[in-house]
Design a protein around this motif. Sequence first.
Motif, PDB file in Angstrom:
ATOM      1  N   ARG A 154     -15.730  -4.920  21.310  1.00 46.68           N
ATOM      2  CA  ARG A 154     -15.223  -5.874  22.292  1.00 46.68           C
ATOM      3  C   ARG A 154     -14.924  -7.195  21.622  1.00 46.68           C
ATOM      4  N   ARG A 155     -14.010  -7.920  22.255  1.00 45.60           N
ATOM      5  CA  ARG A 155     -13.686  -9.260  21.782  1.00 45.60           C
ATOM      6  C   ARG A 155     -13.656 -10.196  22.973  1.00 45.60           C
ATOM      7  N   ALA A 156     -14.571 -11.143  22.955  1.00 46.12           N
ATOM      8  CA  ALA A 156     -14.622 -12.158  24.005  1.00 46.12           C
ATOM      9  C   ALA A 156     -13.730 -13.334  23.614  1.00 46.12           C
ATOM     10  N   PRO A 157     -13.280 -14.109  24.579  1.00 50.19           N
ATOM     11  CA  PRO A 157     -12.412 -15.253  24.262  1.00 50.19           C
ATOM     12  C   PRO A 157     -13.070 -16.191  23.255  1.00 50.19           C
ATOM     13  N   GLY A 158     -12.341 -16.499  22.199  1.00 55.19           N
ATOM     14  CA  GLY A 158     -12.838 -17.427  21.194  1.00 55.19           C
ATOM     15  C   GLY A 158     -13.884 -16.866  20.263  1.00 55.19           C
ATOM     16  N   LYS A 159     -14.121 -15.566  20.341  1.00 52.18           N
ATOM     17  CA  LYS A 159     -15.150 -14.954  19.491  1.00 52.18           C
ATOM     18  C   LYS A 159     -14.562 -13.837  18.647  1.00 52.18           C
ATOM     19  N   GLU A 160     -15.326 -13.459  17.635  1.00 49.55           N
ATOM     20  CA  GLU A 160     -14.923 -12.356  16.791  1.00 49.55           C
ATOM     21  C   GLU A 160     -15.152 -11.024  17.513  1.00 49.55           C
ATOM     22  N   ARG A 161     -14.404 -10.007  17.065  1.00 47.17           N
ATOM     23  CA  ARG A 161     -14.639  -8.670  17.574  1.00 47.17           C
ATOM     24  C   ARG A 161     -16.048  -8.214  17.195  1.00 47.17           C
ATOM     25  N   GLU A 162     -16.723  -7.579  18.110  1.00 50.37           N
ATOM     26  CA  GLU A 162     -18.083  -7.134  17.816  1.00 50.37           C
ATOM     27  C   GLU A 162     -18.281  -5.688  18.254  1.00 50.37           C
ATOM     28  N   PHE A 163     -19.170  -5.039  17.545  1.00 45.37           N
ATOM     29  CA  PHE A 163     -19.529  -3.661  17.835  1.00 45.37           C
ATOM     30  C   PHE A 163     -20.334  -3.599  19.125  1.00 45.37           C
TER      31      PHE A 163
END
Length: 123
Positions: free
Chosen positions: A36-45
């Motif tokens: 997932r990728r939240a606004p302003g954040k890196e993609r995360e597992f």
Amino acid sequence: QVQLVESGGGLVQAGGSLRLSCAASDRTFRTYGWFRRAPGKEREFVAGISWTGGNLDYANSVKGRFTISRDNAKNTVYLQMNSLKPEDTAVYYCAATTRLLYTRSRPSEYDYWGQGTQVTVSS
């Protein structure tokens, strides 16, 4: 042409549930992952699953709330999300590879990606 088609995203209140699906066309994949990728954040597992479904991985932030599963007959992977929190708001992506991965949390290990589905959790 291989495609991963996600569905099931939407808007839900905190504490609610959603079930994401990812259907693969034209190929059988041995390993699936959700990111997932939240606004302003890196993609995360978020979660990963092996071919038999016997090996499951989860990010600490979703353990006990999310469940990954797969139906090999349908070439489909699922992500059941319960007790959703506003911080779960993100675009969710499924990823797949024909290889059997032992480390399922690295995005670089996956060869195919879905287009993403938006999950929004309101407080």
